[in-house]
Design a protein around this motif. Sequence first.
Motif, short mmCIF file in Angstrom:
data_model
loop_
_atom_site.label_atom_id
_atom_site.label_comp_id
_atom_site.label_asym_id
_atom_site.label_seq_id
_atom_site.Cartn_x
_atom_site.Cartn_y
_atom_site.Cartn_z
N PHE A 26 1.32 -1.44 0.08
CA PHE A 26 0.00 0.08 0.45
C PHE A 26 1.05 1.83 -0.03
N ARG A 27 0.99 2.29 -0.76
CA ARG A 27 1.52 3.46 -0.97
C ARG A 27 0.28 4.24 -0.45
N SER A 28 0.82 5.00 0.82
CA SER A 28 -0.98 5.71 0.70
C SER A 28 -0.16 7.48 0.64
N PRO A 29 -0.63 8.51 0.05
CA PRO A 29 -0.49 9.52 0.20
C PRO A 29 -0.22 11.14 0.94
N VAL A 30 -0.14 9.82 1.88
CA VAL A 30 0.74 11.28 3.13
C VAL A 30 1.35 10.50 3.81
N ALA A 31 1.88 9.33 3.62
CA ALA A 31 3.22 8.65 4.41
C ALA A 31 4.02 8.20 2.90
N PHE A 32 5.48 8.77 3.59
CA PHE A 32 6.72 8.34 2.46
C PHE A 32 6.77 6.95 2.32
N SER A 33 6.66 6.50 3.12
CA SER A 33 6.95 5.00 3.20
C SER A 33 6.08 3.86 3.11
N SER A 42 -5.22 -3.67 4.95
CA SER A 42 -6.49 -4.20 4.84
C SER A 42 -7.31 -2.89 6.03
N ALA A 43 -6.14 -3.07 7.55
CA ALA A 43 -6.57 -2.25 8.57
C ALA A 43 -6.57 -0.66 7.88
N ILE A 44 -5.51 -0.72 7.12
CA ILE A 44 -5.56 1.30 6.50
C ILE A 44 -6.64 1.50 6.06
N LEU A 45 -7.30 0.60 4.94
CA LEU A 45 -8.38 0.70 4.32
C LEU A 45 -9.76 0.56 5.37
N ARG A 46 -9.81 -0.33 6.13
CA ARG A 46 -11.23 0.43 6.56
C ARG A 46 -11.11 1.73 7.84
N ALA A 47 -9.64 1.82 7.84
CA ALA A 47 -10.13 2.96 9.05
C ALA A 47 -10.44 3.62 8.11
N VAL A 48 -9.91 4.10 6.50
CA VAL A 48 -9.54 5.22 5.51
C VAL A 48 -11.39 5.06 5.56
N SER A 49 -12.29 4.15 5.42
CA SER A 49 -13.90 4.27 4.71
C SER A 49 -14.10 4.90 5.99
N GLU A 50 -13.63 4.91 7.16
CA GLU A 50 -15.24 5.46 8.28
C GLU A 50 -14.31 6.89 8.12
N VAL A 51 -13.48 7.22 7.30
CA VAL A 51 -12.95 9.67 7.62
C VAL A 51 -13.38 9.49 6.57
N PHE A 52 -13.02 8.99 4.67
CA PHE A 52 -13.99 9.25 4.41
C PHE A 52 -15.76 9.71 4.00
N GLU A 53 -16.32 11.02 4.18
CA GLU A 53 -17.16 10.38 3.86
C GLU A 53 -17.83 11.28 3.00
N MET A 115 -5.84 9.87 9.75
CA MET A 115 -5.72 8.92 9.69
C MET A 115 -4.57 8.68 10.94
N GLY A 116 -3.61 10.07 10.85
CA GLY A 116 -2.54 9.71 11.92
C GLY A 116 -3.22 9.91 12.77
N ARG A 118 -5.35 7.55 14.40
CA ARG A 118 -6.46 6.40 14.13
C ARG A 118 -4.71 5.76 13.63
N PHE A 119 -3.59 5.78 13.88
CA PHE A 119 -2.63 4.75 13.80
C PHE A 119 -2.68 3.80 15.05
N GLU A 120 -2.61 4.36 15.49
CA GLU A 120 -2.11 3.46 16.99
C GLU A 120 -3.58 2.10 16.76
N ALA A 121 -4.43 2.38 16.09
CA ALA A 121 -5.67 1.45 16.46
C ALA A 121 -5.74 0.77 15.21
N ILE A 122 -4.85 1.57 14.08
CA ILE A 122 -4.67 0.61 12.40
C ILE A 122 -3.28 -0.14 12.95
N GLN A 123 -2.68 0.42 13.55
CA GLN A 123 -1.79 -1.32 13.78
C GLN A 123 -1.84 -1.78 14.35
N ALA A 124 -2.86 -2.44 15.81
CA ALA A 124 -3.62 -2.55 16.78
C ALA A 124 -4.10 -3.81 15.77
N GLN A 125 -4.90 -3.42 14.91
CA GLN A 125 -5.68 -3.99 13.96
C GLN A 125 -5.08 -4.88 13.34
#
Length: 135
Positions: A26-33, A42-53, A115-116, A118-125
């Motif tokens: 996964f290549r994020s628009p807001v993270a370098f690596s 999967s965890a990132i996509l689940r979180a972003v589905s909550e962030v986007f309206e 996303m930042g 939520r990132f701790e929760a993303i990593q835990a998921q």
Amino acid sequence: MSTFRHAIEARDMDAVDALLAENVVFRSPVAFSPYPGKAITSAILRAVSEVFEDFVYVREIADPEGGHALIFEAKVDGLAITGCDFLTYDDDGKIVDFMVMVRPLRAAEALAREMGARFEAIQAQALSYLERRQQ
């Protein structure tokens, strides 16, 4: 088999997971690596589905080589955002490379903040997913 677009539009994250290869990057628009692996993607996509309206795909462009570009519009923290999901598939039809680009800058910054936060929760998921797979 569901397409990625159909799975996202149906908000069926289990179907999205089924379309990801284990070795997806996964290549994020807001993270370098980039983020390697199905668990974190999967965890990132689940979180972003909550962030986007008001998320909607507005155009799909197919590459003769088998890739896709899915252009979307949404809102983040009340700001309009336009972006594109660039998907590359393996021979089994699984997504192996997932790159996202977004604009404008203010909306991208809002996305990074959301996303930042939520990132701790993303990593835990992602870790939980990996632990379940090892059992």
